[in-house]
Design an enzyme around this catalytic site. Structure first.
Site, PDB file in Angstrom:
ATOM      1  N   CYS A  75       0.817  -1.224   0.000  1.00 36.94           N
ATOM      2  CA  CYS A  75       0.000   0.000   0.000  1.00 36.94           C
ATOM      3  C   CYS A  75       0.846   1.266   0.000  1.00 36.94           C
ATOM      4  CB  CYS A  75      -0.946   0.005   1.192  1.00 36.94           C
ATOM      5  SG  CYS A  75      -1.935  -1.472   1.306  1.00 36.94           S
ATOM      6  N   HIS A 129      -3.582   7.275   2.275  1.00 37.19           N
ATOM      7  CA  HIS A 129      -3.957   5.920   1.854  1.00 37.19           C
ATOM      8  C   HIS A 129      -5.292   5.571   2.512  1.00 37.19           C
ATOM      9  CE1 HIS A 129      -4.056   1.751   1.063  1.00 37.19           C
ATOM     10  NE2 HIS A 129      -3.643   1.358   2.257  1.00 37.19           N
ATOM     11  N   ASN A 157     -10.131  -0.441   0.356  1.00 37.38           N
ATOM     12  CA  ASN A 157      -8.679  -0.278   0.299  1.00 37.38           C
ATOM     13  C   ASN A 157      -8.174  -0.862  -1.022  1.00 37.38           C
ATOM     14  OD1 ASN A 157      -5.910  -0.517   0.569  1.00 37.38           O
ATOM     15  ND2 ASN A 157      -5.972  -1.314   2.661  1.00 37.38           N
TER      16      ASN A 157
HETATM   17  O1  UT7 Z   1      -3.379  -1.045   3.718  1.00 39.94           O
HETATM   18  C1  UT7 Z   1      -2.974  -1.642   4.930  1.00 39.94           C
HETATM   19  C2  UT7 Z   1      -3.861  -2.803   5.195  1.00 39.94           C
HETATM   20  N1  UT7 Z   1      -4.506  -3.005   6.403  1.00 39.94           N
HETATM   21  C3  UT7 Z   1      -5.025  -2.138   7.303  1.00 39.94           C
HETATM   22  O2  UT7 Z   1      -4.875  -0.958   7.275  1.00 39.94           O
HETATM   23  C4  UT7 Z   1      -5.838  -2.722   8.390  1.00 39.94           C
HETATM   24  C5  UT7 Z   1      -5.644  -2.100   9.748  1.00 39.94           C
HETATM   25  N2  UT7 Z   1      -6.564  -2.688  10.699  1.00 39.94           N
HETATM   26  C6  UT7 Z   1      -7.880  -2.404  10.687  1.00 39.94           C
HETATM   27  O3  UT7 Z   1      -8.359  -1.644   9.840  1.00 39.94           O
HETATM   28  C7  UT7 Z   1      -8.746  -3.018  11.758  1.00 39.94           C
HETATM   29  O4  UT7 Z   1      -7.929  -3.666  12.698  1.00 39.94           O
HETATM   30  C8  UT7 Z   1      -9.826  -4.000  11.219  1.00 39.94           C
HETATM   31  C9  UT7 Z   1     -10.891  -3.251  10.431  1.00 39.94           C
HETATM   32  C10 UT7 Z   1      -9.177  -5.042  10.318  1.00 39.94           C
HETATM   33  C11 UT7 Z   1     -10.500  -4.705  12.380  1.00 39.94           C
HETATM   34  O5  UT7 Z   1     -11.084  -3.733  13.248  1.00 39.94           O
HETATM   35  P1  UT7 Z   1     -10.821  -3.785  14.810  1.00 39.94           P
HETATM   36  O6  UT7 Z   1     -11.619  -2.720  15.427  1.00 39.94           O
HETATM   37  O7  UT7 Z   1      -9.321  -3.758  15.018  1.00 39.94           O
HETATM   38  O8  UT7 Z   1     -11.415  -5.189  15.186  1.00 39.94           O
HETATM   39  P2  UT7 Z   1     -10.706  -6.427  15.912  1.00 39.94           P
HETATM   40  O9  UT7 Z   1      -9.774  -7.117  14.961  1.00 39.94           O
HETATM   41  O10 UT7 Z   1     -10.167  -5.951  17.220  1.00 39.94           O
HETATM   42  O11 UT7 Z   1     -11.942  -7.377  16.163  1.00 39.94           O
HETATM   43  C12 UT7 Z   1     -13.015  -7.006  17.024  1.00 39.94           C
HETATM   44  C13 UT7 Z   1     -14.077  -8.055  16.907  1.00 39.94           C
HETATM   45  C14 UT7 Z   1     -13.545  -9.484  17.004  1.00 39.94           C
HETATM   46  O12 UT7 Z   1     -14.495 -10.259  17.693  1.00 39.94           O
HETATM   47  P3  UT7 Z   1     -14.266 -10.597  19.270  1.00 39.94           P
HETATM   48  O13 UT7 Z   1     -12.968 -11.334  19.311  1.00 39.94           O
HETATM   49  O14 UT7 Z   1     -14.197  -9.255  19.946  1.00 39.94           O
HETATM   50  O15 UT7 Z   1     -15.469 -11.403  19.590  1.00 39.94           O
HETATM   51  C15 UT7 Z   1     -13.516  -9.938  15.546  1.00 39.94           C
HETATM   52  O16 UT7 Z   1     -13.659 -11.344  15.419  1.00 39.94           O
HETATM   53  O17 UT7 Z   1     -14.720  -7.949  15.634  1.00 39.94           O
HETATM   54  C16 UT7 Z   1     -14.721  -9.241  14.993  1.00 39.94           C
HETATM   55  N3  UT7 Z   1     -14.693  -9.039  13.560  1.00 39.94           N
HETATM   56  C17 UT7 Z   1     -15.804  -8.863  12.821  1.00 39.94           C
HETATM   57  N4  UT7 Z   1     -17.104  -8.830  13.161  1.00 39.94           N
HETATM   58  C18 UT7 Z   1     -17.973  -8.605  12.168  1.00 39.94           C
HETATM   59  C19 UT7 Z   1     -13.604  -8.982  12.756  1.00 39.94           C
HETATM   60  N5  UT7 Z   1     -14.004  -8.766  11.496  1.00 39.94           N
HETATM   61  C20 UT7 Z   1     -15.354  -8.685  11.515  1.00 39.94           C
HETATM   62  C21 UT7 Z   1     -16.324  -8.482  10.518  1.00 39.94           C
HETATM   63  N6  UT7 Z   1     -17.619  -8.431  10.890  1.00 39.94           N
HETATM   64  N7  UT7 Z   1     -16.018  -8.289   9.211  1.00 39.94           N
END
Ligand code: UT7
Length: 343
Positions: free
Chosen positions: A115, A255, A285
């Site tokens: 990215c 980005h 993204n």
């Molecule tokens: O270009 C560079 C590429 N990547 C990035 O920039 C990504 C950077 N990271 C992020 O944008 C975020 O970390 C995410 C959007 C990927 C995830 O958001 P988050 O607020 O960090 O969520 P999390 O990973 O802490 O997960 C929170 C909860 C989890 O459930 P539990 O363990 O709390 O029960 C996940 O399993 O949300 C759950 N979860 C979802 N729930 C519904 C993860 N993905 C999803 C989903 N729908 N799509």
């Protein structure tokens, strides 16, 4: 060597016409529009059909940028494509785009830094022009991330889309390039990677494909933390190097990875929302394509004025990061397409 300034003379983008909405993802996965919207700001992304390689969407964006610059492909001295979803493992996709543009023989190479690709590419292309190696460079960020996404993994499937953005960078009396800050740290490459397909994991097996080890894996929380820290750090360094105060930045073009990451960077810069370019709701993204698509849309909307200071900032797999401070120079019209031939 001749020293000259550099400017963006033309800009364009292209996204394939297929759209994957949050409602579509709700039908495919255990997720919801509400979760995706509040956690990422995304509503839909564009997805290319399987018969369309990255070089084809890159080509449409390139033609748009060339038209916007009022030149012809034969006026280009070099083609650079930033991508992690090339047509082939090799040769470089830039070679293929060059041939499709009808300019075989013109130097061409890819930049593979995920990215951060456009930020790295802008720095490299500007340096090549400023030092007199080339007069005009076509830089394209192009990705078909849909090909490497595991659509069974809700933590990544919702995030990524396909698209391409391109700029023509040419020598100029007045210099647009104010500064650049780039960085990379490969200590933990597995925070964002594709495990098999390279030389580290051996040949791809049928089991790898069945278990989707040939698709993106990401430690989302770790990348999130890193992104906020590095966007702020890179911004500070680039602005200091350019001798520009945060209040003198006219446009922040970041980005487009997560609305919350962009908001944190904008807050740090104390940027009012109307000066932060965000299109993440419509494209998700698109990795190396996200910044040039956002730039192209900003130009198309007639928002950029001569002398405006733009801060481009990004981060991604590597992990890698970068920021470029840029003074907008000239009367540029963006050419773009969302329903063109490719995709
Ligand atoms: O270009 C560079 C590429 N990547 C990035 O920039 C990504 C950077 N990271 C992020 O944008 C975020 O970390 C995410 C959007 C990927 C995830 O958001 P988050 O607020 O960090 O969520 P999390 O990973 O802490 O997960 C929170 C909860 C989890 O459930 P539990 O363990 O709390 O029960 C996940 O399993 O949300 C759950 N979860 C979802 N729930 C519904 C993860 N993905 C999803 C989903 N729908 N799509």
């Amino acid at each position: 060597m001749n020293q000259s300034g550099v400017r963006i003379a033309g800009v364009g983008h292209h996204v394939p016409k297929g759209i994957l909405t949050n409602a579509d993802l709700e039908r495919m996965l255990d997720t919801s529009d509400e979760w995706i919207t509040t956690r990422t700001g995304m509503k839909e992304r564009h997805v290319a059909t399987v018969d369309v390689p990255t070089s084809d969407i890159a080509l449409v964006a390139a033609r748009n940028a060339i038209a916007s610059a009022g030149i012809e492909a034969k006026d280009l001295d070099c083609v650079i494509v930033a991508t992690v979803t090339p047509d082939y493992q090799f040769p470089a996709t830039a070679c293929i785009v060059g041939a499709k543009l009808g300019i075989p023989g013109v130097p061409a190479f890819d930049i593979s830094i995920a990215c951060s690709g456009f930020i790295y590419g802008l720095t490299v292309a500007s340096s090549l022009v400023r030092t007199g190696v080339f007069k005009r460079v076509l830089l394209i960020g192009a990705e078909e991330l849909s090909r490497i996404i595991n659509y069974d993994d809700r933590s990544t499937a919702i995030l990524f889309g396909d698209g391409a953005g391109a700029v023509v960078i040419e020598s100029s009396e007045h210099d647009s390039f104010l500064s650049s800050e780039l960085g990379a740290d490969g200590s933990n490459p597995k925070n964002l990677y594709v495990e098999v397909g390279g030389t580290a994991a051996g040949p791809i097996s049928a089991e790898d494909i069945a278990t989707k080890r040939n698709k993106v894996v990401m430690n989302g929380r770790e990348v999130f933390r890193f992104a906020v820290t590095k966007m702020i750090e890179a911004t500070n360094i680039a602005l200091e190097r350019a001798n520009v105060a945060p209040r003198d930045v006219t446009w922040l073009i970041p980005h487009q990875a997560n609305r919350r990451i962009i908001d944190a960077a904008a807050k740090h810069l104390d940027m009012p929302p109307e000066r932060v370019v965000i299109n993440i709701d419509r494209y998700g993204n698109t990795s190396a394509a996200s910044i040039p698509i956002a730039l192209s849309e900003t130009v198309a909307a007639g928002k950029l004025k001569d002398g405006d200071v733009i801060l481009f900032v990004g981060f991604g797999g590597g992990l890698s990061w970068g920021a470029v401070a840029w003074r907008w120079n000239g009367d540029v019209k963006a050419a773009f397409s969302t329903n063109g031939k490719a995709g």
